[in-house]
Structures are given as structure tokens and as C-alpha cells.
Design an enzyme around this catalytic site. Sequence first.
Site, mmCIF file in Angstrom:
data_model
loop_
_atom_site.group_PDB
_atom_site.id
_atom_site.type_symbol
_atom_site.label_atom_id
_atom_site.label_comp_id
_atom_site.label_asym_id
_atom_site.label_seq_id
_atom_site.Cartn_x
_atom_site.Cartn_y
_atom_site.Cartn_z
ATOM 1 N N ASP A 34 0.839 -1.204 0.000
ATOM 2 C CA ASP A 34 0.000 0.000 0.000
ATOM 3 C C ASP A 34 0.869 1.246 0.000
ATOM 4 O OD1 ASP A 34 -2.072 -1.682 0.147
ATOM 5 O OD2 ASP A 34 -2.786 -1.064 2.136
ATOM 6 N N GLU A 36 3.958 1.632 -1.155
ATOM 7 C CA GLU A 36 4.552 1.889 -2.477
ATOM 8 C C GLU A 36 3.522 2.475 -3.437
ATOM 9 O OE1 GLU A 36 7.759 -1.427 -3.589
ATOM 10 O OE2 GLU A 36 6.015 -2.223 -2.512
ATOM 11 N N ASP A 38 0.829 4.217 -2.639
ATOM 12 C CA ASP A 38 0.556 5.605 -2.266
ATOM 13 C C ASP A 38 1.671 6.537 -2.711
ATOM 14 O OD1 ASP A 38 -1.793 4.852 -1.187
ATOM 15 O OD2 ASP A 38 -1.134 4.906 0.902
ATOM 16 N N SER A 83 -38.409 2.866 -11.196
ATOM 17 C CA SER A 83 -38.318 2.111 -9.942
ATOM 18 C C SER A 83 -38.896 0.723 -10.196
ATOM 19 C CB SER A 83 -39.083 2.837 -8.844
ATOM 20 O OG SER A 83 -40.416 2.973 -9.246
ATOM 21 N N LEU A 84 -38.870 -0.110 -9.194
ATOM 22 C CA LEU A 84 -39.386 -1.472 -9.345
ATOM 23 C C LEU A 84 -40.602 -1.655 -8.451
ATOM 24 C CD1 LEU A 84 -36.245 -3.790 -9.159
ATOM 25 C CD2 LEU A 84 -37.600 -3.217 -11.155
ATOM 26 N N GLU A 114 -30.825 -11.536 -8.610
ATOM 27 C CA GLU A 114 -29.666 -11.136 -7.818
ATOM 28 C C GLU A 114 -30.134 -10.388 -6.594
ATOM 29 O OE1 GLU A 114 -26.996 -8.181 -9.682
ATOM 30 O OE2 GLU A 114 -28.561 -8.016 -11.178
ATOM 31 N N LYS A 116 -30.757 -7.512 -3.869
ATOM 32 C CA LYS A 116 -31.055 -6.094 -3.985
ATOM 33 C C LYS A 116 -30.159 -5.366 -2.995
ATOM 34 C CE LYS A 116 -35.121 -3.063 -4.056
ATOM 35 N NZ LYS A 116 -34.455 -1.904 -3.590
ATOM 36 N N ASP A 118 -28.589 -2.404 -0.858
ATOM 37 C CA ASP A 118 -29.202 -1.257 -0.205
ATOM 38 C C ASP A 118 -28.242 -0.079 -0.241
ATOM 39 O OD1 ASP A 118 -31.158 0.097 1.033
ATOM 40 O OD2 ASP A 118 -30.832 -0.759 3.021
ATOM 41 N N ARG A 137 -29.961 9.145 -9.384
ATOM 42 C CA ARG A 137 -31.290 8.850 -9.897
ATOM 43 C C ARG A 137 -32.167 10.102 -9.925
ATOM 44 N NH1 ARG A 137 -36.328 7.351 -8.240
ATOM 45 N NH2 ARG A 137 -37.349 5.870 -9.627
ATOM 46 N N GLU A 174 -25.454 0.217 -8.093
ATOM 47 C CA GLU A 174 -25.739 0.701 -6.749
ATOM 48 C C GLU A 174 -24.426 1.054 -6.065
ATOM 49 O OE1 GLU A 174 -28.934 0.664 -6.546
ATOM 50 O OE2 GLU A 174 -29.450 0.956 -4.440
ATOM 51 N N TYR A 226 -25.467 -3.490 -12.312
ATOM 52 C CA TYR A 226 -26.448 -4.532 -12.611
ATOM 53 C C TYR A 226 -27.264 -4.268 -13.861
ATOM 54 C CZ TYR A 226 -28.971 -1.235 -9.601
ATOM 55 O OH TYR A 226 -29.482 -0.112 -9.029
ATOM 56 N N LYS A 313 -38.752 -8.070 -1.106
ATOM 57 C CA LYS A 313 -38.013 -7.508 0.035
ATOM 58 C C LYS A 313 -38.119 -8.411 1.252
ATOM 59 C CE LYS A 313 -38.372 -2.806 -0.088
ATOM 60 N NZ LYS A 313 -37.538 -1.668 0.164
ATOM 61 N N CYS A 407 -26.951 17.423 34.554
ATOM 62 C CA CYS A 407 -25.954 16.463 34.079
ATOM 63 C C CYS A 407 -25.863 15.285 35.053
ATOM 64 C CB CYS A 407 -24.599 17.145 33.957
ATOM 65 S SG CYS A 407 -23.272 16.006 33.529
ATOM 66 N N CYS A 410 -22.245 15.527 36.835
ATOM 67 C CA CYS A 410 -21.783 16.614 37.706
ATOM 68 C C CYS A 410 -22.912 17.465 38.255
ATOM 69 C CB CYS A 410 -20.764 17.488 36.972
ATOM 70 S SG CYS A 410 -21.490 18.495 35.681
ATOM 71 N N CYS A 425 -24.130 19.530 28.681
ATOM 72 C CA CYS A 425 -23.684 19.941 30.006
ATOM 73 C C CYS A 425 -22.658 21.043 29.768
ATOM 74 C CB CYS A 425 -23.030 18.768 30.742
ATOM 75 S SG CYS A 425 -22.100 19.308 32.190
ATOM 76 N N CYS A 431 -16.850 19.148 34.754
ATOM 77 C CA CYS A 431 -17.563 17.871 34.639
ATOM 78 C C CYS A 431 -16.542 16.741 34.438
ATOM 79 C CB CYS A 431 -18.545 17.933 33.476
ATOM 80 S SG CYS A 431 -19.486 16.420 33.262
HETATM 81 S S1 IVH Z 1 -32.351 -3.652 -11.436
HETATM 82 C C1 IVH Z 1 -35.660 -1.088 -14.141
HETATM 83 N N1 IVH Z 1 -30.898 -4.831 -9.642
HETATM 84 O O1 IVH Z 1 -33.517 -1.013 -6.454
HETATM 85 C C2 IVH Z 1 -34.939 -1.096 -12.843
HETATM 86 N N2 IVH Z 1 -31.940 -2.771 -9.050
HETATM 87 O O2 IVH Z 1 -36.446 -0.562 -6.435
HETATM 88 C C3 IVH Z 1 -33.811 -2.098 -12.860
HETATM 89 N N3 IVH Z 1 -31.405 -2.019 -6.774
HETATM 90 O O3 IVH Z 1 -33.617 1.853 -8.452
HETATM 91 C C4 IVH Z 1 -33.156 -2.143 -11.550
HETATM 92 N N4 IVH Z 1 -30.104 -3.688 -6.234
HETATM 93 O O4 IVH Z 1 -31.483 1.361 -7.207
HETATM 94 C C5 IVH Z 1 -31.673 -3.774 -9.916
HETATM 95 N N5 IVH Z 1 -29.542 -5.982 -8.146
HETATM 96 C C6 IVH Z 1 -30.309 -4.932 -8.430
HETATM 97 C C7 IVH Z 1 -30.535 -3.897 -7.492
HETATM 98 C C8 IVH Z 1 -31.370 -2.839 -7.846
HETATM 99 C C9 IVH Z 1 -30.630 -2.548 -5.824
HETATM 100 C C10 IVH Z 1 -32.158 -0.762 -6.604
HETATM 101 C C11 IVH Z 1 -32.043 0.192 -7.740
HETATM 102 C C12 IVH Z 1 -33.435 0.487 -8.202
HETATM 103 C C13 IVH Z 1 -34.247 0.048 -7.018
HETATM 104 C C14 IVH Z 1 -35.583 -0.420 -7.500
#
Ligand code: IVH
Length: 670
Positions: A34, A36, A38, A83-84, A114, A116, A118, A137, A174, A226, A313, A407, A410, A425, A431
Amino acid sequence: MTTSEARKAIQQLSEKINFHNDLYYQKHISEISDLEFDQLLESLIKLEEQFPQLKLPDSPTQRVGGTIAKEFSSVTHRYPMLSLGNTYSPDELKDFDGRVTKGLDGEPYEYFCELKFDGVSISITYENGLLVRGVTRGDGVKGDDVTANVKTIKSLPLRIKSKNIPKEFEVRGEIFLPKNVFKQLNKDREDIGEETYANARNTASGTVKMQDSSEVAKRKLDCFLYYLLGDIPGTKAHSESISKLEAWGFQVSPTYQKCKSITEVLEYIHWWENRRTDLPLETDGVVIKVDSLDQQERLGYTAKSPRWAIAYKYKSESLSTKLNGITYQVGRTGAITPVAELEPILLAGTTVKRASLHNANEIARLDLRIGDSVFVEKGGEIIPKVTSVDLTKRNNQSKSIQYITRCPECGTALVRVEGEANHYCPNDKGCPTQIKGRIEHFIQRKAMNIDSLGEKTIAQLYDLRLVKSPADLYDLKKEDLLKLEGFKDLSIKNLLKGIDSSKTTSFESVLFAIGIRYVGKTVAEKLARYFKSIDNLAKATNEDLLGVPEVGEIIAQSVVRFFSKSENRKEIERLRKAGLKFFSDEKEPEKVSSILESKSFVISGTFQKYERDQLKDIIIANGGRVLSGVSGKLDYLLAGENMGPSKGEKAEKLGVKVISESDFDKMLNS
Ligand code: IVH
């Protein structure tokens, strides 16, 4: 060094760094240490500072950031970020599968599953193999351009090496803070008496939107991709896109799997339910997508989300237990933190007995009462959190909790500053907990690093009235230490040696150690680098301080307040007499020309190409001087964006020339 020598050196260093970076992030092999690594990076940064015009578009130095954005520009997504639909129930998942079967008229199909992740979703555009843009987004249609911050993610290629890539494409994924990075970040915050962050996701989201990309770089974000969008010849299925992403050097999560039926999907979900907590990042479910791109197109979209994908979920484990009481902790800064004392329960693998309640507002929000049955969840699997009260079990006689007014350590009456959530405090001089806390802060590894001292010894030294402030440590004698329980010749010698060798600690660490409120290690480094000595810092005005990158009103005021107190100045004098370093030994940047000889500059505002520190170094390296205030003697006011109006007006009145960043560049290259 001539320009052409520098060009060659920059190219060679960049190649070498990129080589090791790729090796590490794609094959998990380190051929150099590390340190070297840096050092290579440091040499490249220095060269680019001296020859800014030679910086390559995919320079690995972008990984360490450096640009400051006051505001992110808004960018319209080429393809909206949808969104999903999501569900917590296997039955609803079967309904989804029914809709897919129907939508495809009974023809066979496969799923791609796969986890999800967070984190924060991001869309990244590559043109001619180069990472050109990273956009959040936002509302799905428009997001913020956070390119400089995205480039600090080391696992993300800045340039794709593979041949045969489309001229332009977009990848989505993500951004997250790995669990261990998040843990360390909170430990560091505890060290400076700051409240810890509640969860990794929100912290990642805040980090992606930080203004100083060099701060982002320190946070060590990571990213899983993804989704691949654009006109990608020869890709017929999502699984093929994922293989392409992998082949092009992107990091995809190894958790993906193709499933032939909804039954296999449910097995996948079940398999990961508990195992996912062992992954290095937070996950909150499974994303299920129809694999064939052609079938995806035929299934199409509703107004908000695709019909070919859904998120399942996991329910976060939540259990109820009894609230036995509330205790109150006092921090080094006097901040009071209420803590729920719980009847111990086993939650997601560990026993939970206590949970932070943060402040009085949180207790009021939950309307907690002693004896209540409360629901406890593990926020982000790590930190237990009281989420609500089970009102069906409440004893009608119970009364709302009265927050303490004094407090607990004290007895001093607590204060609450308007606009702040915490009670404090104010008895910082008397204190005991605050006094001991300041000494613990002073001796910690990141500060003076006196590891022969610990919490217990500090408590004894305080109880024996031997140490009331850090400076007292340097007056300790062998005779004093003989009074300590369990201390003999050897341990005394070690302790004194530890204290003595702390005198060589660098100025920036000393500055962190003295515990100015809001001055964490990073800010201390910036202040040390900018002001070079404690005397310069002590003289600095609010305005001078605001000139330092990353320093805003709160820090500036805190520094000015600290030095306005005579007891703090006395303490510093005692530490100075004891031999601590109150000046920086960082050398002035090496001279590269005398183009700016005898010219003086004041730098104000923020700049496109440079950090303020960098400009300062360039001016000095080319023979000029940097001053902090505008006066009649000043030659140039180098004005960036968002410069305070007072400086500009003063310069105009005094006839000082105001120049822009590009004027400055021209001056350098003249
Ligand atoms: S695929 C058309 N794959 O979940 C949308 N999304 O609720 C395709 N997320 O906005 C998204 N892991 O930010 C996909 N393995 C994954 C994910 C993933 C997290 C998030 C993503 C999306 C949100 C949807």
C-alpha cells in the site's frame, strides 16, 4: 524537469498505477505494498500540480478527488431511471409470475435473480471507453451530475480496456459503503465526539452528494453494476449483459443466478435469507428480472416500472422487549445521549441490551414510557434501534418520560441551544466525564498515540488529582505514578516513555488532539497544511478560515471561539513548553519557475480545475506569495465562483486587479 520529460513521467506513472489498480480490483492481487502504491500516486499528484495542463483525462489521481462543487448540475437521463414494483409476499411473487406467463402467451422464459443492494442508484455514461458522466437517480427523469465523486470509486474503470465496445453506453448500479468501512467511519466520528451515523445507506447517499470529492475518496465507496443500456450488438439476454459488464472490468455481484421457474426463484430467495447478512454490504431483498431482452421489450412498462421485473423484500427482523429504563451518557463535548436499557433479547444473531435514543426529540417522537413493550430492529443489521411502542401492552398508569434537566455526572443544569437536538452539560471545566473524555481523546492512536495510557489509568490519574488536562500529563513524575494502583517500575517507565515519545507527533495530529470542537482529523490536516503553525491559526479570522477548503461557518466559528478563550491559550502554551510540535514541517513546494516572482495573490471562492490548496502551492512554486486579506499592496485577487462580495468590493475600491482561473492559467503559461 522539462515539459516533455514531465509528460513522459506522467504517462509512465499513470500506466503503472492503473496496472496495479486493475490487478487489485479485478484479480485481487497486490504486487506492491500500500505504501509503495501511495508513493506512486503521491508523485503523480505532485507532477500534475506542477504541470496541470498535462493531466490525462483518465488520470488515476481522480480516485483521490480534488474538485469542489458548490452545486451539482442537473442532467436529464437519456433513459429514465424507473423504480421497481416490490413485494414482501411469496404469493404476490407468484401473481407476478402469472402476469409474465400471460404477457408472453405461454412461451417459455427464464428469470435472472440477484440480491437487492441497499445503496444509492447511479447511472454512468462511457464514451469511447472513457467514463464521462455519473448521475444520481434524482426524480428518475433528471438527476445530479456527481461525476467527480463517482470517479473516486476504485473498483469502477475510468477507461475500458477491452476492444469492441460500443462508442457510447450507460451502466447502472448501486453505490454503497461496505459494512466494515461504515463501522470504521462511525468509530472515527465517535473519536471527535460527533454523533454516529445511523445507517450505511443514508451515509452512502450523503457521501455521493458531498461537495469535496477528496472527502468522498476518503469514505471508500464501492459499487456493483447490474444494468447495461444502449445499443449493444449481440446481447440477447440480461445475463449476457452482465457477462459483458464483467468482461469489460466492471464489478458485478457474484450473487446472481439464472432460475428456470418461480419455484427456483423462491428457493434462491430462501437460500439467501440468512446468508446475506454475511455479505460485505447491506442487502434488503432480491431483484427478479425476465432474462430475455426481447421478452422484456414485449412485456413493456407501466407508468412507473417495468412489467418484466420485481423486487422481493425481506422483512427486517423486529422483536418486542421491555424498556427497563433510560440512562444518559455524557460525551467529551458535553453532549448528552439518552440510551434505552432493554430486557436482553436475541436479534439477528446478537444479544441486544441497549439502544441509542439519540436525543430528547426521539423519545418524544416514540412517546416512550418506562415499562413499555417496544419493538427493536437492527438498522442496517448492525445498530439496534427502537422503532415503536406496542401500545396494546401499555400500562395505563405509565407517564411520559421527563428528560433530565441536570448532568448525570456533575449535576450542572443542562442547556439546549436553539436549533440543536442535543442537550449539553455546559460545565466543560468541571464535569469529570468531559475532562476524562478530553484526555482520552488526546491520547488516542489518531492523536498523540500514547498507548501506554488507557481509560482506567486516566480515571485514576484524575481521581488522584494528578491530571486535569492534557498538559498535566507532561508534568507527571515517577513519584506521582507510584500512587497508581498496580504500577511498578517497569510500567511507570513505559508510561513515561509513551508520554515522552508523543512529543514527536506531527502538528496535524497535535491539532486534532487538542480537541477543538468540529475539528476532526481531516479538518486538522487541512488547517495544518494551510496555516503551517498554531500561531497563524490562532490569529486567523473567521474570513481567513473560510478560505480553507472544507471549512464552513460552523468550523470557522468554533476555531475562533476556541482561541478566544484564555484557558485554551494557556493550555497550548504549557503543551508548547513541554515540547509538542505546533508548526508543520511540511516543506514549501519546490520552485518550478519565477514567473510570479514578487507578485502577491489572495485566493477566494471555488474553482473548476483546482482546489484552493493546489492554487496556493502553484503560486508559491512559481515564486509568488499568497496573502489572506485584500489590501492596497495586493497585486491580484484570484476570484472563483461564489466569492464573498466583500472581497470583490474591497479590491475594486483599492484598485486591485481581479483575475479569473483562466486568466491565472494564461499568466502561468505566458
Ligand atoms: S435492477 C428497471 N438490480 O432497487 C430497474 N436494481 O427498487 C432495474 N437495486 O432503483 C433495476 N439492487 O437502485 C436492480 N440488483 C439490483 C438492485 C437494484 C438494488 C435498486 C435500484 C433500483 C431500485 C428499484
